[in-house]
Motif scaffolding. Sequence first.
Motif, mmCIF file in Angstrom:
data_model
loop_
_atom_site.group_PDB
_atom_site.id
_atom_site.type_symbol
_atom_site.label_atom_id
_atom_site.label_comp_id
_atom_site.label_asym_id
_atom_site.label_seq_id
_atom_site.Cartn_x
_atom_site.Cartn_y
_atom_site.Cartn_z
ATOM 1 N N UNK A 1 30.000 80.280 22.791
ATOM 2 C CA UNK A 1 29.364 79.872 21.537
ATOM 3 C C UNK A 1 29.832 78.488 21.110
ATOM 4 N N UNK A 2 31.100 78.181 21.392
ATOM 5 C CA UNK A 2 31.644 76.882 20.977
ATOM 6 C C UNK A 2 31.177 75.760 21.901
ATOM 7 N N UNK A 3 30.672 76.101 23.053
ATOM 8 C CA UNK A 3 30.167 75.121 24.031
ATOM 9 C C UNK A 3 31.156 73.997 24.298
ATOM 10 N N UNK A 4 32.409 74.359 24.480
ATOM 11 C CA UNK A 4 33.376 73.341 24.873
ATOM 12 C C UNK A 4 34.250 72.857 23.732
ATOM 13 N N UNK A 5 33.831 73.104 22.460
ATOM 14 C CA UNK A 5 34.652 72.584 21.368
ATOM 15 C C UNK A 5 35.854 73.472 21.103
ATOM 16 N N UNK B 1 27.867 69.231 25.903
ATOM 17 C CA UNK B 1 29.201 69.723 25.613
ATOM 18 C C UNK B 1 29.448 69.461 24.133
ATOM 19 N N UNK B 2 29.753 70.523 23.414
ATOM 20 C CA UNK B 2 30.014 70.340 21.985
ATOM 21 C C UNK B 2 31.456 69.887 21.819
ATOM 22 N N UNK C 1 29.523 78.444 33.861
ATOM 23 C CA UNK C 1 29.736 77.563 32.718
ATOM 24 C C UNK C 1 30.397 76.265 33.160
ATOM 25 N N UNK C 2 31.401 76.384 34.047
ATOM 26 C CA UNK C 2 32.088 75.176 34.495
ATOM 27 C C UNK C 2 31.200 74.342 35.407
ATOM 28 N N UNK C 3 30.274 75.012 36.101
ATOM 29 C CA UNK C 3 29.361 74.287 36.974
ATOM 30 C C UNK C 3 28.197 73.663 36.221
ATOM 31 N N UNK C 4 28.196 73.789 34.889
ATOM 32 C CA UNK C 4 27.169 73.133 34.100
ATOM 33 C C UNK C 4 25.962 73.996 33.801
ATOM 34 N N UNK D 1 27.024 70.577 17.268
ATOM 35 C CA UNK D 1 25.906 71.509 17.211
ATOM 36 C C UNK D 1 25.579 71.899 15.778
ATOM 37 N N UNK E 1 23.657 68.267 30.501
ATOM 38 C CA UNK E 1 24.584 69.317 30.076
ATOM 39 C C UNK E 1 25.165 68.903 28.734
ATOM 40 N N UNK F 1 23.606 66.255 36.908
ATOM 41 C CA UNK F 1 23.331 66.345 35.465
ATOM 42 C C UNK F 1 24.148 65.305 34.710
ATOM 43 N N UNK G 1 23.042 77.943 30.345
ATOM 44 C CA UNK G 1 22.090 79.018 30.069
ATOM 45 C C UNK G 1 22.329 80.212 30.987
#
Lengths: 436, 321
Positions: A303-307, B136-137, A356-359, B96, B134, B89, A362
Amino acid sequence: MTTALARRTPSPAAAYTPPPEGLVHRVAGLRRTSPGRLQLILAALLTLGLLTGLIAGLTAHAASSGTAGLGDRAQPLLVKAESVWSALADADTTAAQAFLAGGLEPDTLTQRYDADLAAAGTSLAGAARLVPAGSEAATAIDGLSVGLAKYAALVATARADNRQGLPLGASYLTAASTLNRDTLQPQAQALFRIATDEIDAGYDSAHSSWWLIAMLVLAVALGVALLWAQGYLSRTTHRTFNVPLVAATGLFALLILLTVTVFANQRNHLGEAAREGSEPVATFARLHIAVLTERADEALTLAARGSADREKDFDQTTATIDFGDTRLEPAHEFAVAARQQHDAYLATHDQVRGLSEGGDYDGAVALAVGDQASRQFGELRTTLEGAIDNREAAFTEQIGAAGEWLDLLTLIGPLLALGICALAVFGIRARLEEYR
Amino acid sequence: MTRTRLATIAVTAALLLGAAGCSGDSSPRYDEATAAPTAGQPGAGQSAAPAPTPANCDPRASRRPDGALPAPGQMPAGTLMAEIRKRGRLILGTSQDTLLFSSRNPFTGRIEGFDVDMARLVAQAIFGDPNKLEIKVIAYDQRVNEVLLGKVDLVADTMTATCDRWKDVDFSVIYYEAGQKVLVRKDSTAKSIEDLGKKKICSAAGSTSYDNIGKVKSEPVAVAKPTFGDCLVAFQQNEVDAISTDDTILAGMAAQDPYAMVIGDRFTQEPYGMAINRNHPEFTRFVNAVLVKAAQDGTWTKTYERWLGGTAPKPPVAQYQ
């Protein structure tokens, strides 16, 4: 009687010193005559007999209420605390997954969230009835009740915003999740710890060790007194046996036998209750929370998408999970099944992480909230919850068995002691009358 | 410690450059894990151009594109573009929760907005496909760091090009002009931020919007939250009285809360640029060519109207060093 006498021993410094011709003097004087000595022996036997009866009753009562307290209060509190904690952890996970799924919340997730919130509320109300007002546990419960209402309000706002398509819903969800993880779960954890401590204290009180030691000392004294009195009478009279005193000794032996049997049974079952019940329950409860934490970490990381990367927390939690823990041995099949299901879930999680790590964000989300992961994790949860229920039942059974006969001993112990006293009076008065 | 340093940076920037221009968000430039980039450090076979010194700094001036854009399939070897193409990519760092610029669409779960579409133009130029992106947040206070560490190819996140940040990262040409305003409740009588003395005003940690609140003469109380979304939550929960940051971000908030309104004039200038690693000046030039092309062929105007509504102003004019 001896204690009463000792208390009345005159102190030389006291203002109103009874004359030396007082009670002590007279009692001391009894030693010099045969009937006096008999009177002293009778007095000692009666005192020890009555005290033994009293302490036997009190010991049995203390052990009985301690055992009942374990089953009626300490263990239910632990189960309620576990239920509050896991419901909170699961609500957090569910909310994060519903967010990940996007669009309108899936029905199943809404139902699970509602069920979690209801479970947390019910368990809190139940726990509140089990703790004294003003205690540390009561404070934790109050804090949780207030926080739970606030949490529910934040999630409700997040849902409302979500339905209107406002991205702000995500921020409300973050606020709710922060409240859940940083405030509510630590409070639930504190309640769980208090409950664990109360179980330890409950075992101590059920064992009633100090009462038993007092009982042992008195029983030895009474036994010695009975045997010595019979020896004395045998030496000083023409009869080898004083039948009532022999009967009293028989009753005494019966009392000892009964006490030993009842307490041996209680200790045996208490040990079983700990080994088969409360220890596996507490251990499975911790595992249950740990796997829920893993699942929440997975959802929150996505959900945080990396943050906010919670993968480290995931790994740390995984490291604490040990299905080979010897405390789980009584529920071996559950532990084995849970280990397999957990391994399967971890394999899926590794795939999620890889995607997720491979980009492929989704793809990672689809896998994490998809049927396969949900089914695997659901099976694991069911196994762990089943294990907790199973061990709880074992605990209840053992505690019930431990409490058996204790109430009977509360009644029979004093009655047997009274019988000993009556026989002692009967046996010695017959000898006394020979001096009239 | 960060606070003190942030304040120092902000004060230095303000002293050197006056009120105008360089006062966007003050991210900490490096943390313990990030080494300061050394000038001339080789990167992908290129040597970096020296950083412009604050004395002669114009934060709006970027690197001049060299020639026409290469076709999507033909990125020159040894460039970051070729590397990105090989990877498959483009990695964009953004937020977000900034409605209209980059926010998560609750219906689809996708992050979209003006900033994201600007980055899609770059993906389109490299791959011929705007979806090879891609997202990234990243936290507001990590925007410079993420670029420095090479964790993202570029940051497009309502990020003001400032001279302070130019010391660490490159910026593309300016693609949007914003300025700081303040958002209050509909029933507020305040006309500008000066009327909010002693009131609590929220802003994101690590932004100079936050520092600017501290410079207001009537002395409002600045409250820091991790993101602007958290500020709006605090505003709706009555924990703060107002929110102050770039008008663009405030517009997105007002759109989500009918009981909020934006007041006063812009009291700062916030020119937005994309942050790019300084070891890849060729990529900055490439991005600039993409942005200039978008301004010329009407893509910029279409994107503006799609996200920000109304009639688009003229796109910002590219300035070069």
